[in-house]
Each structure stands twice: as structure tokens, then as C-alpha cells.
Motif scaffolding. Structure first.
Motif, mmCIF file in Angstrom:
data_model
loop_
_atom_site.group_PDB
_atom_site.id
_atom_site.type_symbol
_atom_site.label_atom_id
_atom_site.label_comp_id
_atom_site.label_asym_id
_atom_site.label_seq_id
_atom_site.Cartn_x
_atom_site.Cartn_y
_atom_site.Cartn_z
ATOM 1 N N SER A 1 12.118 4.260 -8.741
ATOM 2 C CA SER A 1 11.751 3.443 -9.793
ATOM 3 C C SER A 1 10.649 4.128 -10.544
ATOM 4 C CB SER A 1 11.398 2.120 -9.438
ATOM 5 O OG SER A 1 10.279 2.253 -8.511
ATOM 6 N N ALA A 2 10.034 3.569 -11.545
ATOM 7 C CA ALA A 2 9.001 4.026 -12.620
ATOM 8 C C ALA A 2 7.846 4.213 -11.577
ATOM 9 C CB ALA A 2 9.121 2.783 -13.532
ATOM 10 N N PRO A 3 7.350 5.297 -11.879
ATOM 11 C CA PRO A 3 6.090 5.723 -11.095
ATOM 12 C C PRO A 3 4.857 4.846 -11.459
ATOM 13 C CG PRO A 3 6.552 7.313 -13.027
ATOM 14 C CD PRO A 3 7.713 6.371 -12.944
ATOM 15 N N VAL A 4 3.946 4.672 -10.503
ATOM 16 C CA VAL A 4 2.882 3.786 -10.725
ATOM 17 C C VAL A 4 2.055 4.701 -12.080
ATOM 18 C CG1 VAL A 4 0.663 2.976 -9.754
ATOM 19 C CG2 VAL A 4 2.904 3.057 -8.517
ATOM 20 N N ALA A 5 1.609 4.020 -13.084
ATOM 21 C CA ALA A 5 1.085 4.615 -14.178
ATOM 22 C C ALA A 5 -0.676 4.613 -13.688
ATOM 23 C CB ALA A 5 1.236 3.979 -15.529
ATOM 24 N N GLU A 6 -1.051 3.666 -13.042
ATOM 25 C CA GLU A 6 -2.500 3.541 -13.105
ATOM 26 C C GLU A 6 -2.931 4.422 -11.752
ATOM 27 O OE1 GLU A 6 -5.997 0.198 -12.081
ATOM 28 O OE2 GLU A 6 -3.808 -0.395 -11.945
ATOM 29 N N GLY A 7 -4.104 5.114 -12.121
ATOM 30 C CA GLY A 7 -4.715 6.117 -11.151
ATOM 31 C C GLY A 7 -5.320 5.292 -10.090
ATOM 32 N N PHE A 8 -5.791 6.067 -8.955
ATOM 33 C CA PHE A 8 -6.420 5.389 -7.790
ATOM 34 C C PHE A 8 -8.028 4.880 -8.280
ATOM 35 C CE2 PHE A 8 -9.528 6.005 -4.343
ATOM 36 C CZ PHE A 8 -9.227 4.866 -3.332
ATOM 37 N N ARG A 9 -8.536 3.795 -8.133
ATOM 38 C CA ARG A 9 -9.877 3.397 -8.397
ATOM 39 C C ARG A 9 -10.529 2.964 -7.093
ATOM 40 N NH1 ARG A 9 -10.978 3.234 -13.708
ATOM 41 N NH2 ARG A 9 -12.939 2.275 -13.378
ATOM 42 N N PHE A 10 -11.661 3.721 -6.779
ATOM 43 C CA PHE A 10 -12.265 3.301 -5.380
ATOM 44 C C PHE A 10 -13.303 2.233 -5.788
ATOM 45 C CE2 PHE A 10 -16.067 4.328 -2.780
ATOM 46 C CZ PHE A 10 -15.723 3.697 -1.677
ATOM 47 N N ARG A 11 -13.120 1.013 -4.929
ATOM 48 C CA ARG A 11 -14.289 0.126 -4.933
ATOM 49 C C ARG A 11 -15.268 0.155 -3.890
ATOM 50 N NH1 ARG A 11 -11.583 -5.519 -5.624
ATOM 51 N NH2 ARG A 11 -13.874 -6.047 -6.086
ATOM 52 N N ASP A 12 -16.533 0.383 -4.256
ATOM 53 C CA ASP A 12 -17.413 0.383 -3.120
ATOM 54 C C ASP A 12 -17.972 -0.833 -2.756
ATOM 55 O OD1 ASP A 12 -19.386 1.421 -1.518
ATOM 56 O OD2 ASP A 12 -20.796 2.317 -3.119
ATOM 57 N N PHE A 13 -17.686 -1.221 -1.632
ATOM 58 C CA PHE A 13 -18.168 -2.370 -1.174
ATOM 59 C C PHE A 13 -19.429 -2.386 -0.251
ATOM 60 C CE2 PHE A 13 -13.468 -3.268 -1.634
ATOM 61 C CZ PHE A 13 -13.625 -4.421 -2.547
ATOM 62 N N GLY A 14 -19.908 -1.257 -0.416
ATOM 63 C CA GLY A 14 -21.216 -0.758 0.088
ATOM 64 C C GLY A 14 -21.072 -0.394 1.591
ATOM 65 N N SER B 1 -3.320 2.110 0.876
ATOM 66 C CA SER B 1 -2.929 0.847 -0.066
ATOM 67 C C SER B 1 -2.215 1.327 -1.384
ATOM 68 C CB SER B 1 -3.957 -0.351 -0.267
ATOM 69 O OG SER B 1 -4.399 -0.814 0.907
ATOM 70 N N TYR B 2 -3.128 2.363 -2.031
ATOM 71 C CA TYR B 2 -2.676 2.792 -3.281
ATOM 72 C C TYR B 2 -1.527 3.582 -2.969
ATOM 73 C CZ TYR B 2 -2.524 5.487 -7.627
ATOM 74 O OH TYR B 2 -2.088 6.385 -8.635
ATOM 75 N N LEU B 3 -1.313 4.357 -1.994
ATOM 76 C CA LEU B 3 -0.246 5.406 -1.833
ATOM 77 C C LEU B 3 0.920 4.668 -1.365
ATOM 78 C CD1 LEU B 3 -1.576 8.969 -0.394
ATOM 79 C CD2 LEU B 3 -0.782 8.241 -2.531
ATOM 80 N N PHE B 4 0.676 3.513 -0.801
ATOM 81 C CA PHE B 4 1.883 2.551 -0.281
ATOM 82 C C PHE B 4 2.855 2.564 -1.763
ATOM 83 C CE2 PHE B 4 3.799 -1.506 0.216
ATOM 84 C CZ PHE B 4 4.596 -1.333 0.861
ATOM 85 N N LYS B 5 1.930 2.192 -2.585
ATOM 86 C CA LYS B 5 2.658 1.648 -4.156
ATOM 87 C C LYS B 5 3.258 2.699 -4.695
ATOM 88 C CE LYS B 5 -1.061 -0.196 -5.570
ATOM 89 N NZ LYS B 5 -1.972 -1.318 -6.608
ATOM 90 N N VAL B 6 2.523 4.095 -4.751
ATOM 91 C CA VAL B 6 2.892 5.100 -5.155
ATOM 92 C C VAL B 6 4.383 5.696 -4.529
ATOM 93 C CG1 VAL B 6 2.468 7.483 -5.768
ATOM 94 C CG2 VAL B 6 0.742 5.840 -6.200
ATOM 95 N N LEU B 7 4.134 5.727 -3.365
ATOM 96 C CA LEU B 7 5.370 6.245 -2.666
ATOM 97 C C LEU B 7 6.496 5.419 -2.583
ATOM 98 C CD1 LEU B 7 3.662 8.175 0.207
ATOM 99 C CD2 LEU B 7 4.153 9.045 -1.900
ATOM 100 N N SER B 8 6.284 3.869 -2.706
ATOM 101 C CA SER B 8 7.331 3.106 -2.534
ATOM 102 C C SER B 8 8.256 3.420 -3.903
ATOM 103 C CB SER B 8 6.927 1.704 -2.660
ATOM 104 O OG SER B 8 6.425 1.338 -1.059
ATOM 105 N N ALA B 9 7.487 3.478 -4.907
ATOM 106 C CA ALA B 9 8.231 3.737 -6.313
ATOM 107 C C ALA B 9 8.963 5.023 -6.244
ATOM 108 C CB ALA B 9 7.288 3.815 -7.228
ATOM 109 N N ARG B 10 8.468 6.144 -5.550
ATOM 110 C CA ARG B 10 8.888 7.354 -5.462
ATOM 111 C C ARG B 10 10.354 7.232 -4.520
ATOM 112 N NH1 ARG B 10 6.734 12.802 -6.151
ATOM 113 N NH2 ARG B 10 7.669 14.186 -5.007
ATOM 114 N N MET B 11 10.228 6.649 -3.481
ATOM 115 C CA MET B 11 11.580 6.458 -2.378
ATOM 116 C C MET B 11 12.445 5.512 -3.192
ATOM 117 S SD MET B 11 9.051 6.174 0.999
ATOM 118 C CE MET B 11 10.246 6.264 2.019
ATOM 119 N N ASP B 12 11.959 4.558 -3.865
ATOM 120 C CA ASP B 12 13.024 3.563 -4.505
ATOM 121 C C ASP B 12 13.507 4.276 -5.926
ATOM 122 O OD1 ASP B 12 12.533 1.762 -2.764
ATOM 123 O OD2 ASP B 12 11.134 0.775 -3.994
#
Length: 434
Positions: free
Chosen positions: A350-363, A337-348
Motif C-alpha cells: 500500500s502507500a508508504p508512510v510519508a511522515e518520518g519518525f519523530r522521537f518524543r522524549d518523555f524524560g 511502533s513506527y516501523l510496524f506502520k512502515v513495514l505493514s504498508a510495505r508488506m501490504d
């Protein structure tokens, strides 16, 4: 569909790689999104223990990459990746042949603008003598199917011996008390009871199957809270499964698994004691960890700005900790999901995604057969844990599968498939808050 001249090539059609290909394909089309995998079908890897036990039909569960590509707008290329030329930005794909060795597709060279490595992981035998030769690692559909067939043959021979008045046991030894080993032990217990479906005696088969789970650490499911580990062990022992902890394997032979001071008879040995990255990563000239995982930064990019990595093969920093993101399906899903945003910006462009990937541990949730589960929600990073057991845990476990299908099939298809799976698995719900 958006117009772009930027081509993304994804190597590996596991949970993360396939989800990323589907999402990018729907937006940018087959000329710009390519998925490469050596297999024609995708299966949810956490289900491989069910395939191995014969409680899940791979032919009904597997998803055709070609059909997914047609439906979602990406291009699928089948074949094993032989190498990557980072200077020329090309991927070399070996020729593809059928089961008889007859060639179907020639070797190919695939150009890319951005490369995403989603190669997954394989069993790590840690140089244990005899393990690679005599043990089976459930890291692919082929290995799971091989184990299932070998188990059926062993059970059929044992049934024939019993009918001839010479009953004997079929000894299955599972090395590694993590989620894969524990889940396989539980599924094999159910398989022993269902073996009559293959024309064998139900009573003789249940009595003949002896399952031993060996863990080198002090308890099974070590990363989970101790009370979850204890609950899982209790359920396994109640089902007649022998659980041995603080027991390190020193050798695997054709008929036995040995430790420093003990020997366990073994007709079939499954190795679930660790993972390692594919050897291809060692040929790329990119920084690796001691476990040969590829190092990425918090944007999931390697030292080469045109090469990204996600899933089990990537060592990504876990924000707020001194650890890397764990090799779990939920992590691969979040990274896709994160890379979809990063690569969409790259392919378009447009401005790169500034926020890094943050893993949310749902257990973590562990399946203990079709009617039970145990687990801990929200991991250990957010205060008291919610321990779930029984039917509730089983439904939550299946929901991770649903989330994956929701990404690759669409909400409606995923809902119908998941409901069918969940409604056939019954148990009394139990929830404990500690």
C-alpha cells in the motif's frame, strides 16, 4: 491474519526487535515474520543491573523467544548471525551448539525481502589498557550472571576470612556514572544487605562490601538536569557508596582501577562508561558513524532501501535538533511502533508512510534500589522539568517495563507482572515541581 508474500527478517530480539516481531507476527504470521537471536530468552535490558546484583531472578524474569513466537505468530531462529549478503538478500546464521559444544542446529541461510537490524549495543572500553580483559560490561544476561556469581564467591571468601579473624573488604569499582552505573551501585548496596539469604552473615556482608563509582565527567547522570544528578549523588553517598567525579580511568588491572594520580583497589570492576555497536555492522558495507552505529534516515532506512535499523545500533536523526535519537529503551519502543506502520504498508503493498519518525522524549528515570528513584520528566525540550523522587519515581520507572510487556505479552499479562513488581517496592512519595 493478512496474506502477503513479503518476508521480514529481524536480527536481534531486544526491546525494539522483539516488540516489532510480535506486532508483525500477530498480523502476518510465521511465514512472513522471522526473528533471529543468539539467545533462547529475552530479558528487559535495563534490568540487567538487578540481575548482576542478585536482586532479580533471571529465571523468573526471562521470556522464552520460542514461546513468544508460538503465541504471537512469528518464527524464531536461534543462532549468531555471521553475515548478510545484501545482493542475494540472505542472512547467514551460524550453527548452534549446547553448552558442551555438541551441535544442535546446523548453519542456515535465511532469505528476506526486508531486513531489520536491531542488534543493540555493547560496552565501549575506549581502548583503555586492561579494561576489556579485567572489567565486566553488563550488556548481556551472561555477563550479568557472571558478575553475580563472581560477587557471591568474593563475598563468601570474605565472610570465611572474617570468621577466621581476618576481616577484609570486597571492593567493587563501577566505571561510568550514567544510568547503568548509578543503578548498579544502588542495587549492590541492597544486595550487600540481603547477602545473608545466601547463608552468609548479614552484618559482616554489609560491612565487607565497598562500592566505588567513578565518573570521568564533572557529575554523575550528566545528561539529566543538575538537580537530579545532585539528588542521586546525595542518596548514593548516604548509603555509603564512594562517588568520584572528574576522574578518568587510565588502566584496569586484575586488582585495581587506576587514574592519572590515584589507584582504587578492585576485586570486581564493572565497565559502564559507554557503548558501541556490534562488529557485524562493519561488514555490511553500509554507512556508519564514528561510533560504528549504522546511519539511517528519518524513516529508519539505511542506504539500502531493503535494510532498516532501530534501537541502540542505529543513528537516527532527532527531528528538531542536531542530535541523533538517544540510546534508550523508550526510543526503541517508539521506533518499533513506527516501523510496524512502515513495514505493514510495505508488506501490504500500500502507500508508504510519508511522515518520518519523530522521537518524543518523555524524560529519564533512574532506579536507586527497590524503594527509591529519581528522574526528570519531559526531558529538557519542553520548558520546566518535573523532578520526581521516591515511590512515585519508582512506579514511573517500572511503567516503562510495563509498556514493554504490554507490547509483547498483552495488556493483562503485563498488568499482573508489573503490579507484582511495583507493590513490593515501597517508599515515601516526593514530587517537586521546579
Amino acid at each position: 491474519m493478512r496474506s502477503t508474500s513479503h518476508r521480514v527478517v529481524i536480527v536481534g530480539g531486544g526491546a525494539g526487535g522483539l516488540e516489532l516481531a510480535v506486532r508483525l507476527g500477530r498480523r502476518y504470521g510465521r511465514d512472513n515474520v522471522v526473528l533471529i537471536d543468539a539467545n533462547p530468552f529475552h530479558i528487559w535490558k535495563p534490568s540487567l543491573h538487578e540481575v548482576a546484583a542478585g536482586t532479580l531472578d533471571i529465571h523468573r524474569e526471562g521470556l522464552s523467544y520460542a514461546m513468544l513466537a508460538h503465541d504471537s505468530g512469528f518464527q524464531f531462529l536461534i543462532g549468531r548471525v555471521a553475515g548478510v549478503d545484501r545482493a542475494a538478500r540472505t542472512v547467514a546464521v551460524d550453527a548452534f551448539a549446547d553448552a558442551q559444544g555438541d551441535p544442535i542446529l546446523p548453519a542456515r541461510t535465511v532469505p528476506y525481502d526486508t531486513l531489520v537490524l536491531a542488534l543493540g549495543s555493547y560496552g565501549n572500553f575506549f581502548n583503555t589498557p586492561g579494561a576489556e580483559l579485567h572489567a565486566i560490561s553488563l550488556d548481556s544476561t551472561d555477563s550479568a550472571e557472571f558478575f553475580r556469581i563472581e560477587l557471591l564467591k568474593a563475598m563468601a571468601r570474605a565472610d570465611a576470612d572474617a570468621q577466621a579473624g581476618a576481616p577484609r573488604q570486597v571492593n567493587v569499582v563501577i566505571v561510568g556514572g550514567g544510568a547503568t552505573g548509578v543503578e548498579l551501585a544502588a542495587e549492590l548496596h541492597e544486595a550487600g544487605r540481603r547477602i545473608s539469604d545466601y547463608g552468609l552473615s548479614r552484618d559482616r556482608a554489609a560491612d565487607a562490601l565497598k562500592i566505588t563509582l567513578i565518573e570521568g565527567g564533572p557529575r554523575i547522570l550528566g545528561p539529566l538536569p543538575e538537580r537530579v544528578s545532585d539528588a542521586a549523588r546525595t542518596l548514593l553517598v548516604q548509603r555509603g557508596i564512594q562517588v568520584e567525579t572528574s576522574c578518568r580511568v587510565s588502566e584496569v588491572t586484575q586488582h585495581a582501577v587506576r587514574t592519572a594520580d590515584r589507584e582504587f583497589p578492585s576485586d570486581l570492576c564493572v565497565w559502564a562508561a559507554g557503548i558501541k555497536a556490534p562488529g557485524l555492522l562493519e561488514t555490511l558495507g553500509l554507512p556508519l558513524t564514528p561510533q560504528h552505529m549504522i546511519q539511517v534516515d528519518d524513516h529508519l532506512v539505511t542506504s539500502d532501501p531493503n535494510v532498516y535499523a532501530l534501537g541502540d545500533c542505529a543513528a537516527a536523526p532527532w527531528a528538531g535538533t542536531d542530535k541523533t535519537v538517544p540510546a534508550r529503551a523508550q526510543a526503541a519502543h517508539q521506533q518499533a511502533s513506527y516501523l510496524f506502520k512502515v513495514l505493514s504498508a510495505r508488506m501490504d503493498q500500500s502507500a508508504p508512510v510519508a511522515e518520518g519518525f519523530r522521537f518524543r522524549d518523555f524524560g529519564s528515570l533512574v532506579s536507586l534500589g527497590h524503594s527509591e528513584g529519581v528522574g526528570s520528566l519531559m526531558g529538557g525540550l519542553s520548558g520546566p522539568n518535573l523532578q520526581v523522587e521516591g515511590w512515585v519515581a519508582r512506579v514511573m520507572y517500572a511503567s516503562s517495563h510495563w509498556t514493554h510487556y504490554a507490547a509483547v505479552l498483552g495488556i493483562w499479562g503485563a498488568t499482573m507482572r508489573s503490579l507484582a513488581r511495583v507493590l513490593t517496592r515501597r517508599s515515601r512519595p516526593r514530587v517537586k515541581l521546579h
